[in-house]
Design a protein around this motif. Structure first.
Motif, PDB file in Angstrom:
ATOM      1  N   VAL A 285     138.212  34.984  81.172  1.00  0.00           N
ATOM      2  CA  VAL A 285     138.231  33.765  80.856  1.00  0.00           C
ATOM      3  C   VAL A 285     138.694  32.964  81.650  1.00  0.00           C
ATOM      4  O   VAL A 285     138.327  31.905  81.943  1.00  0.00           O
ATOM      5  N   TRP A 286     139.970  33.087  82.575  1.00  0.00           N
ATOM      6  CA  TRP A 286     140.830  32.237  83.177  1.00  0.00           C
ATOM      7  C   TRP A 286     139.953  32.046  84.398  1.00  0.00           C
ATOM      8  O   TRP A 286     140.295  31.204  85.385  1.00  0.00           O
ATOM      9  N   TRP A 287     138.595  32.613  84.785  1.00  0.00           N
ATOM     10  CA  TRP A 287     137.815  32.258  85.910  1.00  0.00           C
ATOM     11  C   TRP A 287     136.784  31.294  85.541  1.00  0.00           C
ATOM     12  O   TRP A 287     136.450  30.454  86.304  1.00  0.00           O
ATOM     13  N   GLN A 288     136.606  31.076  84.137  1.00  0.00           N
ATOM     14  CA  GLN A 288     135.645  30.293  83.706  1.00  0.00           C
ATOM     15  C   GLN A 288     135.717  28.709  84.169  1.00  0.00           C
ATOM     16  O   GLN A 288     134.681  28.207  84.834  1.00  0.00           O
ATOM     17  N   PRO A 289     136.951  28.123  83.957  1.00  0.00           N
ATOM     18  CA  PRO A 289     137.003  26.789  84.329  1.00  0.00           C
ATOM     19  C   PRO A 289     136.324  26.511  86.017  1.00  0.00           C
ATOM     20  O   PRO A 289     136.225  25.304  86.358  1.00  0.00           O
ATOM     21  N   PHE A 290     136.446  27.705  86.630  1.00  0.00           N
ATOM     22  CA  PHE A 290     136.222  27.213  88.145  1.00  0.00           C
ATOM     23  C   PHE A 290     134.840  27.143  88.567  1.00  0.00           C
ATOM     24  O   PHE A 290     134.385  27.315  89.577  1.00  0.00           O
ATOM     25  N   TYR A 291     133.939  27.078  87.486  1.00  0.00           N
ATOM     26  CA  TYR A 291     132.604  26.672  87.552  1.00  0.00           C
ATOM     27  C   TYR A 291     132.375  25.336  87.943  1.00  0.00           C
ATOM     28  O   TYR A 291     131.481  24.711  88.519  1.00  0.00           O
ATOM     29  N   SER A 292     133.295  24.438  87.742  1.00  0.00           N
ATOM     30  CA  SER A 292     133.417  23.240  87.921  1.00  0.00           C
ATOM     31  C   SER A 292     134.053  22.711  89.121  1.00  0.00           C
ATOM     32  O   SER A 292     135.306  23.183  89.029  1.00  0.00           O
ATOM     33  N   LEU A 293     133.564  21.805  89.909  1.00  0.00           N
ATOM     34  CA  LEU A 293     134.089  21.304  91.009  1.00  0.00           C
ATOM     35  C   LEU A 293     135.374  20.344  90.554  1.00  0.00           C
ATOM     36  O   LEU A 293     136.485  20.687  91.150  1.00  0.00           O
ATOM     37  N   PRO A 294     135.128  19.424  89.772  1.00  0.00           N
ATOM     38  CA  PRO A 294     136.376  18.666  89.357  1.00  0.00           C
ATOM     39  C   PRO A 294     137.458  19.355  88.845  1.00  0.00           C
ATOM     40  O   PRO A 294     138.587  19.338  89.350  1.00  0.00           O
ATOM     41  N   LEU A 295     137.408  20.349  87.991  1.00  0.00           N
ATOM     42  CA  LEU A 295     138.580  21.239  87.414  1.00  0.00           C
ATOM     43  C   LEU A 295     139.073  22.052  88.488  1.00  0.00           C
ATOM     44  O   LEU A 295     140.170  22.195  88.518  1.00  0.00           O
ATOM     45  N   ALA A 296     138.259  22.489  89.442  1.00  0.00           N
ATOM     46  CA  ALA A 296     138.768  23.495  90.532  1.00  0.00           C
ATOM     47  C   ALA A 296     139.596  22.620  91.554  1.00  0.00           C
ATOM     48  O   ALA A 296     140.604  22.783  91.963  1.00  0.00           O
ATOM     49  N   LEU A 297     139.181  21.364  91.790  1.00  0.00           N
ATOM     50  CA  LEU A 297     140.021  20.438  92.573  1.00  0.00           C
ATOM     51  C   LEU A 297     141.380  20.048  91.910  1.00  0.00           C
ATOM     52  O   LEU A 297     142.327  19.858  92.555  1.00  0.00           O
ATOM     53  N   LEU A 298     141.199  19.766  90.660  1.00  0.00           N
ATOM     54  CA  LEU A 298     142.403  19.444  89.921  1.00  0.00           C
ATOM     55  C   LEU A 298     143.339  20.806  89.968  1.00  0.00           C
ATOM     56  O   LEU A 298     144.582  20.600  90.314  1.00  0.00           O
ATOM     57  N   ALA A 299     142.994  22.121  89.852  1.00  0.00           N
ATOM     58  CA  ALA A 299     143.847  22.987  89.888  1.00  0.00           C
ATOM     59  C   ALA A 299     144.262  23.313  91.174  1.00  0.00           C
ATOM     60  O   ALA A 299     145.514  23.809  91.240  1.00  0.00           O
ATOM     61  N   VAL A 300     143.621  22.884  92.302  1.00  0.00           N
ATOM     62  CA  VAL A 300     144.206  23.087  93.636  1.00  0.00           C
ATOM     63  C   VAL A 300     145.524  22.380  93.761  1.00  0.00           C
ATOM     64  O   VAL A 300     146.475  22.626  94.350  1.00  0.00           O
ATOM     65  N   LEU A 301     145.774  21.158  92.968  1.00  0.00           N
ATOM     66  CA  LEU A 301     146.741  20.567  92.912  1.00  0.00           C
ATOM     67  C   LEU A 301     147.717  20.930  91.705  1.00  0.00           C
ATOM     68  O   LEU A 301     148.738  21.025  92.020  1.00  0.00           O
ATOM     69  N   ALA A 302     147.044  21.010  90.623  1.00  0.00           N
ATOM     70  CA  ALA A 302     148.088  21.323  89.538  1.00  0.00           C
ATOM     71  C   ALA A 302     148.624  22.641  89.441  1.00  0.00           C
ATOM     72  O   ALA A 302     149.900  22.812  89.060  1.00  0.00           O
TER      73      ALA A 302
END
Lengths: 376, 308
Positions: free
Chosen positions: A112-129
């Motif tokens: 489940v915790w891999w799912q958000p990383f399908y989306s680039l904006p969410l992934a970029l947010l995660a890079v910082l967050a």
């Protein structure tokens, strides 16, 4: 004028020279392969700049910056890996559509915790967050209890160890000791070609300058002066009514965010992310980049990262046995003889002589610009 | 996770894992004692501590070969000579390092950390050049091989018992030195108030050097003991450094008793969890719990009042 309070003329010249080195000199001198290598070194500069703020200005030595570098890098790598693992690309797997290492480890479904990383904006947010949240938790727990100095260093080092063991142990979810490899495209744009690598080098350079400007702003702001005051006389700052812990948490989180960006750019330029960049050894090496450049100087940190990594690559190509001796000697020499690093050597030794020289003759001015780049 | 086992089996598992934990405990105690002296009493972070241990291990390795080649009759006893020489070798190196490096950096603990890390890299490379990159093992004397069967289900390896006995005797030795000897009294006096200790005639510089040397010497003995249960490589020291520091910090830096108590709890937790979880997850959980407790209670288990 607001401009002069943000940056003195001397600092502006320093920024411009660094910009010339990164955007003109290096691309003009190096072929695509070497330029990509220097791009990799520059990703460490993000960490070193963060350390110059945390450690140099704030006196907080973190031996776990590799954790934040790695978290940022892994967030980026997860996105790229998912994009590379289309059902067509992975048709030979028993479960098509999931990353190859999951298939090798008998996983049949994306966690489940891999799912958000399908989306680039969410992934970029995660890079910082993700790094920032992590840094906030560590910082909040430690600084509000007034833990600092060597204890903080040891605990952050323990985190570097924990994350490495965790990544290596949970092979099915993280790719294990190999890391996340075989990254191909970013939104359909092939990142493995020479042109893409050159473009990424320039993106990296622009981001680095954005980070440097933020760091410069912090240094010149009231926060920056408070940090230095806290480093030198923590109790006095506390007695003046400031909440020391909050400032420390903020600067630690900022350093983590810088490191996260660096990690993400590393993944993009080098094409993989692995636990070898997270652990104790890389984390403490990142400190030496900052120390060599001069722990107080954000520009020095960039030069330090470039120089040490360049030396590492060329030495370990030529004399693999000598490199560790050299690196060990560097740690000792910097601490014992050059506590302010190259920036200190520049401002204490070279600059006064240059001023003397330029006073003697007016023709020295062009020579000065030429001497400056190699000297730093 | 307990449902698959019957009660006697569970008992045997806990006993065996508990014993494995006791061996791990001895290892932790041996590692941490030297560090507790150096870090706890002097406040110096010695990141090269692992390399001092490895020096002891290599001394033991050399001696086992020497004895096997020249005096095979005394081979069963070589280990005791090796331990003594390991103490001398590591201690001498420690004295030198304090003189050359550490004494200039007492005021800057974070810089000491970086400098000793550099030292550890240099020592690793020296070991690699001298002894080769491959791990070496010593031949164990016959009387240390094999295991004692306790019940049908429980067996105890003899070299494990030997390491435990060593850990206990070295802890006792350190305790006596710390609390019964003149040196120990001086070290504690300096720890409490350096200026006053100097004023009453204690040679603080020399005591510092000696303390560092003794701490390193104890590390060398620990390394010597490790050869009985594992092999030695140039980078083996680095593997232990985080564990060792956590043990010391978790125990409360200045307290020897705390070091031993924390070594006990960490090792037991880890080895019992290791049976039910994978080794790496047991390690992660143990470290996380330790770090978590340290965040809530930064002064460690047994806190001592210290002057800053």
């Amino acid at each position: 004028m607001t401009r002069s309070s943000f940056m003195t003329r001397k600092e502006l010249i320093g920024f411009l020279i660094l910009a010339a080195v990164i955007f003109l000199l290096l691309p003009a001198m190096l072929d695509s392969f070497r330029l990509n290598l220097f791009g990799k070194y520059l990703t460490y500069a993000f960490v070193a700049v963060g350390l110059a703020l945390c450690w140099g200005a704030g006196g907080i030595l973190s031996l776990g910056q590799g954790v934040f570098f790695g978290l940022g890098g892994y967030c980026m790598a997860m996105f790229l890996k998912l994009e590379a693992s289309t059902p067509e690309n992975t048709a030979i797997q028993s479960t098509p559509g999931i990353p190859d290492f999951m298939d090798w480890n008998q996983l049949t479904e994306l966690p489940v915790w891999w799912q958000p990383f399908y989306s680039l904006p969410l992934a970029l947010l995660a890079v910082l967050a993700v790094p920032v949240v992590f840094a906030f938790i560590i910082g909040f727990a430690m600084f509000t209890r007034r833990v600092g100095g060597v204890y903080f260093a040891i605990i952050t080092q323990a985190f570097a160890a924990i994350l490495t063991i965790l990544i290596i142990g949970q092979q099915g979810y993280t790719g294990g000791v190999n890391g996340i490899t075989d990254l191909r495209t970013l939104l359909g744009w092939d990142i493995r070609t020479d042109e893409a690598k050159t473009t990424l080098y320039f993106v990296n350079g622009v981001l680095l300058f954005a980070v440097l400007l933020i760091a410069q702003y912090v240094r010149k702001s009231k926060l920056g002066r408070l940090l230095i005051a806290m480093r030198d006389q923590e109790d006095r700052v506390r007695f003046s009514g400031y909440n020391v812990a909050n400032f420390k948490i903020f600067i630690f989180c900022l350093g983590a965010a810088f490191a996260g960006i660096g990690g993400a750019m590393f993944t993009l330029q080098v094409g993989f992310m692995s636990p070898t960049l997270v652990g104790i050894v890389p984390s403490i090496e990142m400190v030496i980049f900052c120390a060599v450049g001069g722990r107080l100087s954000i520009l020095g940190a960039v030069y330090g990262a470039l120089l040490v990594n360049w030396a590492k690559t060329s030495f370990s190509e030529a004399f693999p046995e000598l490199w560790l001796l050299g690196l060990g000697g560097l740690f000792i020499a910097v601490v014992m003889f050059f506590p302010n690093g190259l920036a200190g050597v520049w401002s204490e030794q070279i600059e006064p002589r240059l001023t003397k020289l330029s006073k003697r003759s007016d023709t020295a001015t062009p020579k000065r610009a030429a001497e400056r780049a190699p000297a730093e | 996770m307990f449902a698959d086992y019957s009660w006697p089996e569970l008992g045997a598992i806990f006993a065996m894992q508990g014993f494995a934990g006791l061996i791990l405990f001895s290892v932790f105690v041996l590692m941490a004692l030297g560090l507790a002296i150096i870090f706890g009493q002097m406040g110096v972070i010695n990141m090269a501590h692992g390399e001092f241990m490895i020096l002891g291990a290599y001394v033991t390795y050399l001696l086992s070969n020497l004895f096997a080649d020249y005096v095979p009759a005394l081979f069963s006893m070589y280990f005791f000579v090796a331990m003594f020489l390991a103490f001398i070798a590591s201690g001498a190196l420690g004295l030198f390092v304090e003189w050359a490096l550490i004494r200039h950096l007492y005021k800057r603990p974070l810089d000491t950390l970086l400098a000793t890390w550099g030292l550890s890299l240099i020592l690793q490379q020296v070991y690699r050049s001298v002894f080769g990159a491959r791990e070496v093992g010593v031949s164990i004397p016959d009387w240390m091989m094999g295991s004692l069967p306790l019940t049908d289900l429980i067996e105890i390896p003899i070299n494990g018992i030997f390491v435990m006995v060593l850990a206990v005797s070295i802890s006792l030795g350190v305790y006596i030195m710390m609390f019964r000897s003149n040196w120990g009294k001086q070290v504690r006096a300096i720890n409490q108030n350096r200026v006053m200790a100097g004023a009453v005639g204690i040679n603080t510089e020399w005591t510092d050097r000696l303390t560092f040397g003794i701490g390193c010497g104890v590390a060398g003995v620990a390394g010597s003991a490790f050869t009985m249960i594992g092999s030695t490589g140039p980078t083996a020291g680095q593997l232990y450094i985080v564990d060792t520091f956590l043990v010391v910090v978790f125990g409360g830096a200045a307290s020897l008793l705390g070091t031993i108590a924390s070594a006990f709890s960490i090792s037991q937790a880890q080895s019992i969890m290791e049976f039910f979880l994978s080794g790496s997850m047991a390690k992660v959980l143990t470290l996380l719990v330790v770090v978590g407790i340290l965040m809530i209670r930064p002064q460690g288990l047994f806190a001592m009042k210290l002057r800053k």
